[in-house]
Design an enzyme around this catalytic site. Structure first.
Site, mmCIF file in Angstrom:
data_model
loop_
_atom_site.group_PDB
_atom_site.id
_atom_site.type_symbol
_atom_site.label_atom_id
_atom_site.label_comp_id
_atom_site.label_asym_id
_atom_site.label_seq_id
_atom_site.Cartn_x
_atom_site.Cartn_y
_atom_site.Cartn_z
ATOM 1 N N HIS A 209 45.777 50.592 40.492
ATOM 2 C CA HIS A 209 45.597 51.128 41.845
ATOM 3 C C HIS A 209 46.886 51.741 42.368
ATOM 4 O O HIS A 209 47.958 51.614 41.785
ATOM 5 C CB HIS A 209 45.102 50.031 42.803
ATOM 6 C CG HIS A 209 46.070 48.896 43.015
ATOM 7 N ND1 HIS A 209 46.989 48.877 44.043
ATOM 8 C CD2 HIS A 209 46.262 47.742 42.331
ATOM 9 C CE1 HIS A 209 47.693 47.750 43.992
ATOM 10 N NE2 HIS A 209 47.277 47.046 42.953
ATOM 11 N N CYS B 288 47.565 42.660 39.506
ATOM 12 C CA CYS B 288 47.017 43.973 39.203
ATOM 13 C C CYS B 288 48.152 44.957 38.900
ATOM 14 O O CYS B 288 49.323 44.636 39.058
ATOM 15 C CB CYS B 288 46.153 44.471 40.356
ATOM 16 S SG CYS B 288 44.549 43.615 40.458
#
Length: 481
Positions: free
Chosen positions: A368, A387
């Protein structure tokens, strides 16, 4: 770094596992023996097996014992020899250790050659040694690691010189008798050019090299050589050999036929490589999980792009980072409660930034964007909650959308300002791997930090004694995933 250099640093594998092709001697694969009691050995094959195992130092496996049991000519002897050959063959073809047993999460595909059939063909052709040698990775990076390991192994018995610590850190410009030893270590670790390692003065080139080393290990990059820096500099040849052996083992774990279009992320170095049709199309920095929230080693495909994503705060982050901060904090960060969860609304300050690369895995790991752009300037980029944050994620999303033929759909989704999903026509595989040895422009392997300490369990499985490695010291991370 050039794309080719960075690709090498990820040790991305594209070569074929030659051992899978040893069935050429059979017109029909079904004719090949399928059980160990159908294989028969002779003295020549046994000699080739022993010679191959005797060369195991080429692969950093010399601390492991691979016994050659049995004698040819009897059912029991042939079976024992077959089992010995298959054990060593498996170590070269798939790794001597099982990463799924070493780590809580490891889902990167490993090679799956039919070793029994390959051995049968090799025995029939009288080429057991050649078949075994073909099973390890055949690329230049693996050969460079092997060469470096053998050179360091020859020095293993020599006492490791220790650079002594003094009460005050070594200051730039200082003349000190320890400088030649410090320079040698900086050169050996790939931070300093040999031409700059001259004299006993702590010169500017050495200071810059020391700063790069400090940043790489999470030490304040001030160029002052104190206790922390010396702990890193005092790596012995045995320590370096150990790192090379671990790097080879990690390469053996990887499928030799990686998808030609894929994304590889090296968690240890914080680097992403985008492969398109077998060629490096792009490379960029990433931020990955901090040592307390490691990014797992897994393979998982990107199946859609998410424009202007919302972020549903995981319970763990809610408890640790947000609990008790009240409504003012939530409003300031564009958050609100929804169905019992804290949800951050779309916008440039959203913790996912302006794009999310949705992936399919049960661990809720994905790529992301991020508003915390400053983290990409750090050398050691283990700063997230697990992440993977991508540098210039919008530019990367445009690239993927263009390559996959959905660019106009992606641009329309971006323009809505609302969370919008754009499905990719085909999924793009992503491999999250961990490798602490990279390759410079000269092709030589250089050891970098082991931020999670994940090399230790691999080294132990390979027969190396345990050691206390220098661990990354992190600064505070933000609340983002």
């Amino acid at each position: 770094m050039r794309k080719g250099v960075i690709a090498s640093s990820l040790l991305a594998m594209t070569v074929t596992l030659a051992g899978c092709d040893f069935l050429s001697g059979y017109r029909d694969k079904a004719e090949a023996p399928a059980s160990i009691d159908q294989l028969h050995w002779d003295d020549t094959a046994v000699r080739q097996l022993r010679e191959a195992i005797d060369r195991r130092a080429l692969h950093g496996l010399d601390r492991m014992r691979f016994a050659v049991g049995g004698r040819p000519g009897s059912v029991e002897g042939d079976q024992a020899l077959t089992q010995s050959a298959l054990r060593y063959a498996s170590a070269l073809a798939r790794g001597a250790s099982d990463p799924a047993k070493l780590y809580d999460v490891y889902t990167v595909p490993r090679p799956k050659p039919d070793l029994l059939r390959g051995l049968a063909t090799a025995l029939e052709a009288g080429k057991v040694g050649g078949w075994i040698d073909s099973l390890a990775p055949q690329n230049q990076e693996y050969r460079s690691l092997s060469k470096a390991y053998l050179a360091l192994r020859r020095k293993d018995g020599a006492p490791a010189p220790t650079i002594p610590d003094k009460s005050e850190p070594l200051q730039p410009g200082t003349t000190d008798a320890r400088i030649p030893a410090i320079a040698r270590q900086l050169v050996a670790s790939g931070y300093l050019d040999r031409t700059a390692a001259q004299g006993e003065r702590y010169n500017p080139a050495m200071v810059r090299a020391a700063q790069r080393m400090q940043a790489d290990y999470g030490i304040k990059p001030d160029g002052l050589i104190g206790s922390d820096a010396l702990e890193v500099l005092n790596l012995s040849d045995a320590d370096r050999a150990r790192a090379m052996a671990v790097a080879m083992e990690r390469m053996r774990w990887l499928d030799r036929k990686a998808p030609p279009t894929r994304i590889d992320v090296n968690i240890a170095s914080g680097r992403l490589i985008y492969w398109r049709d077998g060629k490096v199309a792009d490379s960029r920095k990433v931020v990955v999980g901090e040592p307390e929230n490691e990014t797992p080693q897994l393979r998982s495909p990107i199946y859609r792009l998410v424009a202007n994503p919302t972020w549903t705060v995981p319970r763990s982050i809610e408890r640790k980072e947000i609990a008790g901060k009240g409504g003012v904090y939530l409003r300031r960060n564009n958050m609100a409660w929804k169905d019992g969860w804290i949800v951050q609304q779309p916008g440039p300050e959203n913790s996912l930034g302006l794009v999310k690369f949705d992936m399919k895995n049960e661990h809720r790991i994905y790529l992301h964007d991020t508003p915390a752009k400053h983290l990409f300037q750090e050398v050691q980029r283990q700063r997230s909650h697990g992440c993977v944050r991508v540098e210039d994620a919008l530019g990367f999303a445009e690239m993927l959308a263009r390559d996959e033929g959905v660019l106009e759909e992606w641009r329309r989704a971006r323009a809505t300002g609302k969370e919008t999903f754009v499905k990719l026509p085909r999924e793009i595989p992503v491999r999250l791997i961990y490798q602490t040895v990279i390759f410079g422009e000269d092709g030589e392997p250089a050891i970098r930090s082991d931020p999670y300490g994940w090399n230790d369990r691999v080294a132990t499985a390979l027969g190396f004694p345990p050691r206390q490695a220098y661990r990354l010291r992190t600064s505070d991370s933000d609340i983002g995933p």
